[in-house]
Design a protein around this motif. Structure first.
Motif, short mmCIF file in Angstrom:
data_model
loop_
_atom_site.label_atom_id
_atom_site.label_comp_id
_atom_site.label_asym_id
_atom_site.label_seq_id
_atom_site.Cartn_x
_atom_site.Cartn_y
_atom_site.Cartn_z
N ARG A 29 0.82 -1.21 0.00
CA ARG A 29 0.00 0.00 0.00
C ARG A 29 0.86 1.26 0.00
O ARG A 29 0.60 2.20 -0.73
CB ARG A 29 -0.93 0.02 1.20
CG ARG A 29 -1.60 1.39 1.36
CD ARG A 29 -2.85 1.39 2.14
NE ARG A 29 -3.82 0.42 1.70
CZ ARG A 29 -4.56 0.52 0.60
NH1 ARG A 29 -4.43 1.54 -0.21
NH2 ARG A 29 -5.44 -0.42 0.29
N PHE A 30 1.88 1.33 0.86
CA PHE A 30 2.68 2.55 1.00
C PHE A 30 4.11 2.41 0.48
O PHE A 30 4.92 3.31 0.71
CB PHE A 30 2.70 3.00 2.46
CG PHE A 30 1.38 3.51 2.95
CD1 PHE A 30 0.90 4.75 2.56
CD2 PHE A 30 0.60 2.73 3.79
CE1 PHE A 30 -0.32 5.21 2.99
CE2 PHE A 30 -0.63 3.19 4.24
CZ PHE A 30 -1.10 4.43 3.84
N ASN A 31 4.43 1.34 -0.18
CA ASN A 31 5.79 1.20 -0.71
C ASN A 31 5.77 0.69 -2.14
O ASN A 31 5.04 -0.23 -2.48
CB ASN A 31 6.65 0.29 0.16
CG ASN A 31 6.23 -1.16 0.09
OD1 ASN A 31 5.13 -1.51 0.51
ND2 ASN A 31 7.10 -2.00 -0.45
N ARG A 94 -2.93 -1.73 -6.30
CA ARG A 94 -2.75 -2.97 -7.09
C ARG A 94 -3.03 -2.71 -8.57
O ARG A 94 -2.39 -3.29 -9.44
CB ARG A 94 -3.66 -4.07 -6.54
CG ARG A 94 -3.17 -4.62 -5.23
CD ARG A 94 -4.04 -5.80 -4.77
NE ARG A 94 -3.62 -6.28 -3.50
CZ ARG A 94 -4.12 -5.89 -2.33
NH1 ARG A 94 -5.09 -5.00 -2.29
NH2 ARG A 94 -3.67 -6.39 -1.20
N ALA A 95 -3.99 -1.82 -8.85
CA ALA A 95 -4.26 -1.45 -10.24
C ALA A 95 -3.05 -0.72 -10.83
O ALA A 95 -2.71 -0.91 -12.00
CB ALA A 95 -5.51 -0.58 -10.33
N ALA A 96 -2.41 0.10 -10.02
CA ALA A 96 -1.21 0.80 -10.49
C ALA A 96 -0.12 -0.19 -10.87
O ALA A 96 0.59 0.02 -11.85
CB ALA A 96 -0.71 1.77 -9.42
N LEU A 97 -0.01 -1.28 -10.12
CA LEU A 97 1.00 -2.29 -10.43
C LEU A 97 0.77 -2.94 -11.79
O LEU A 97 1.71 -3.28 -12.49
CB LEU A 97 0.98 -3.40 -9.38
CG LEU A 97 1.79 -3.21 -8.13
CD1 LEU A 97 1.58 -4.37 -7.19
CD2 LEU A 97 3.26 -3.04 -8.44
N PRO A 104 5.03 2.71 -12.86
CA PRO A 104 3.73 2.79 -12.18
C PRO A 104 3.78 3.75 -10.99
O PRO A 104 4.82 3.92 -10.36
CB PRO A 104 3.45 1.36 -11.73
CG PRO A 104 4.69 0.59 -11.96
CD PRO A 104 5.62 1.39 -12.80
N ASP A 105 2.64 4.39 -10.72
CA ASP A 105 2.59 5.37 -9.65
C ASP A 105 1.17 5.44 -9.09
O ASP A 105 0.20 5.15 -9.79
CB ASP A 105 2.99 6.74 -10.20
CG ASP A 105 3.26 7.76 -9.12
OD1 ASP A 105 3.69 7.36 -8.02
OD2 ASP A 105 3.05 8.96 -9.37
N ARG A 110 3.23 7.68 -3.24
CA ARG A 110 3.79 9.01 -3.03
C ARG A 110 3.74 9.39 -1.55
O ARG A 110 4.63 10.07 -1.04
CB ARG A 110 3.10 10.04 -3.91
CG ARG A 110 3.42 9.86 -5.41
CD ARG A 110 2.92 10.99 -6.27
NE ARG A 110 1.47 11.14 -6.25
CZ ARG A 110 0.62 10.50 -7.06
NH1 ARG A 110 1.08 9.64 -7.97
NH2 ARG A 110 -0.67 10.72 -6.98
N CYS A 111 2.71 8.91 -0.83
CA CYS A 111 2.65 9.13 0.62
C CYS A 111 3.82 8.43 1.31
O CYS A 111 4.47 9.00 2.19
CB CYS A 111 1.33 8.59 1.19
SG CYS A 111 -0.13 9.53 0.70
N GLY A 112 4.08 7.19 0.91
CA GLY A 112 5.23 6.47 1.47
C GLY A 112 6.54 7.17 1.16
O GLY A 112 7.40 7.31 2.03
N ASP A 113 6.67 7.65 -0.08
CA ASP A 113 7.88 8.41 -0.45
C ASP A 113 8.02 9.63 0.43
O ASP A 113 9.10 9.95 0.93
CB ASP A 113 7.81 8.86 -1.92
CG ASP A 113 7.80 7.72 -2.92
OD1 ASP A 113 8.17 6.58 -2.56
OD2 ASP A 113 7.41 7.98 -4.09
#
Length: 167
Positions: A29-31, A94-97, A104-105, A110-113
């Motif tokens: 989720r966050f990475n 998961r859709a981004a993956l 993918p983004d 971005r929150c994890g970043d």
């Protein structure tokens, strides 16, 4: 912030319960892929609900983990005034993956970043799968650096006894 949370892991990987390898290789989720994170439910039910949201109904082991975290970003409250990414942390990562994008983004990555850039050790967030539960995404590089601690609570060494070779 400190306490005991729970890690639900596949029976196959129970001896490596604190390994961030799966999230690092597949994202979470966050990475993004390539970033290490450990996901814990703050209650046993939350850990199980979160696990079965991403895994087919395969056997699991529920492992208590004691944690001490110094810098936690808490998004369990009202996020008005936060950036758009933080307000959209529940995006479908998961859709981004599976997107055709070369890189993918999604908002939650971005929150994890952002959390890592701000030197936060973790994010406390509401569980999407247990309405009354919360979960932690712990960025494990901080554990290596000593700014937080995470350890399996196994006083009788039953995990290693159940799998002495660690395989």
């Amino acid at each position: 912030m400190s306490g005991v949370a729970y890690r639900a892991v596949s029976l196959r990987y129970h001896a490596r319960a604190l390994s961030p390898r799966g999230a690092r290789e597949h994202a979470g989720r966050f990475n993004r892929k390539g970033t290490s994170a450990l996901y814990l439910g703050r209650s046993p039910l939350t850990a199980v609900q979160e696990y079965y949201a991403s895994e087919e109904h395969t056997p699991l082991v529920l492992i208590p983990v004691r944690y001490r975290l110094k810098r936690v970003i808490d998004i369990t409250g009202d996020l008005a005034g936060w950036s758009e990414d933080w307000q959209q942390w529940e995006c479908d990562w998961r859709a981004a993956l599976s997107s055709a994008d070369e890189v993918p983004d999604c908002a939650s990555w971005r929150c994890g970043d952002d959390a890592i850039q701000r030197k936060a050790s973790s994010i406390l967030y509401p569980s999407k799968y247990d309405p009354s539960g919360t979960a932690l995404a712990i960025f494990t590089e901080d554990a290596v650096l000593g700014t937080c601690t995470i350890e399996v609570q196994d006083p009788f060494e039953t995990i290693s006894d159940a799998n002495p070779l660690g395989v």
